[in-house]
Design a protein around this motif. Structure first.
Motif, short mmCIF file in Angstrom:
data_model
loop_
_atom_site.label_atom_id
_atom_site.label_comp_id
_atom_site.label_asym_id
_atom_site.label_seq_id
_atom_site.Cartn_x
_atom_site.Cartn_y
_atom_site.Cartn_z
N SER A 77 0.81 -1.22 0.00
CA SER A 77 0.00 0.00 0.00
C SER A 77 0.85 1.27 0.00
N PRO A 97 -5.11 6.03 1.88
CA PRO A 97 -5.59 7.04 0.92
C PRO A 97 -4.42 7.76 0.28
N SER A 105 -8.38 9.90 -4.69
CA SER A 105 -8.67 8.67 -3.95
C SER A 105 -10.08 8.72 -3.39
N GLU A 106 -10.66 7.55 -3.25
CA GLU A 106 -12.02 7.42 -2.73
C GLU A 106 -12.12 6.14 -1.92
N LYS A 107 -12.78 6.23 -0.76
CA LYS A 107 -12.90 5.05 0.08
C LYS A 107 -13.85 4.04 -0.55
N SER A 110 -15.19 0.03 4.48
CA SER A 110 -14.59 -0.03 5.80
C SER A 110 -14.79 -1.43 6.36
N ASN A 216 -9.70 0.53 6.37
CA ASN A 216 -10.32 1.05 5.15
C ASN A 216 -9.57 0.61 3.90
N TYR A 218 -9.11 1.86 -0.29
CA TYR A 218 -9.30 3.03 -1.14
C TYR A 218 -8.94 2.70 -2.59
N SER A 219 -9.60 3.40 -3.49
CA SER A 219 -9.20 3.37 -4.90
C SER A 219 -8.41 4.64 -5.19
N LEU A 220 -7.33 4.51 -5.95
CA LEU A 220 -6.46 5.64 -6.31
C LEU A 220 -6.34 5.72 -7.82
#
Length: 240
Positions: A77, A97, A105-107, A110, A216, A218-220
């Motif tokens: 990560s 993130p 980035s967006e979660k 969770s 969490n 996340y997408s990046l």
């Protein structure tokens, strides 16, 4: 055995290597087209996400979008943001993130974190639950197997259990093995221990002294494009 570049060769070698790279990329794209692929998606995935929720989701995506050629890179990560920034991949799925202003980035979801210990062999319905204080006072706590929550959690543990012993173990799958072998306990995301809990190899210890963190995902991404957004929309259909 003593062949060497001339001065002109040294001047031109960079362009020659670039020509070879373009030629090989062209052949690769042609082979992909002949195999039925008309779009490509390069994904960087953290080992934790790759080992839990992704295999089933990726299989469904590839069945639904057979014309998309998917290339997966397993990256820690902490390194995924750099891979996205350098455009080595189209999208990253990370436990952290993005902190770079050029990387969005967006979660994604969770995950509940739980205190996990080796199963004591007692019957689940009739046995008294293990006590949090007893476990954390006497068992070694295996830490830093997730990049998102351990720094803060260690400070909390030092406050409530100042005499507890800790040992860093960087990978969750190794942490689980250590727990089953009786080497300690740990705080792990629920998705990573679902199978072990069902099979009775591990057990959850209720924690009441403090509030547990969340793990969490996340997408990046750097530049949005259709195939990438298509994959993110597909991911959003699942509840983890």
């Amino acid at each position: 055995k003593k062949v060497a570049l001339t001065e002109a060769g040294r001047y031109f070698v960079g362009e020659a290597k670039e020509m070879v790279r373009v030629h090989e990329d062209g052949l690769k794209k042609m082979r992909s087209f002949m195999q039925g692929y008309t779009a490509a998606l390069k994904i960087a995935i953290s080992p934790l996400i790759a080992d839990t929720i992704l295999p089933a989701v990726l299989k469904r995506f590839m069945n639904e979008y057979p014309y998309v050629e998917v290339d997966v890179k397993i990256i820690e990560s902490s390194d995924i943001e750099r891979a996205v920034m350098n455009e080595e991949v189209d999208i990253g799925l990370s436990c952290l993130p993005s902190l770079h202003k050029e990387v969005g980035s967006e979660k994604l979801y969770s995950d509940r974190v739980m205190l996990v210990a080796p199963h004591d062999g007692r019957d689940f319905e009739s046995a008294l639950p293990l006590d949090e204080e007893e476990v954390l006072h006497h068992a070694r706590i295996l830490t830093h197997n997730h990049p998102g929550y351990w720094e803060e959690l260690c400070e909390i543990l030092k406050h409530f259990y100042p005499n507890s012993k800790m040992m860093k173990v960087s990978q969750i799958h190794i942490t689980k093995r250590f727990i089953t072998e009786g080497l300690g306990v740990s705080f792990l995301p629920s998705s990573t221990v679902r199978r072990e809990l069902l099979e009775g190899r591990l057990m959850e210890i209720p924690v009441r002294s403090f509030e547990l963190p969340e793990a969490n995902a996340y997408s990046l991404w750097k530049y949005p494009h259709e195939t990438q957004q298509q994959f993110l929309r597909f991911l959003s259909r699942f509840h983890y």
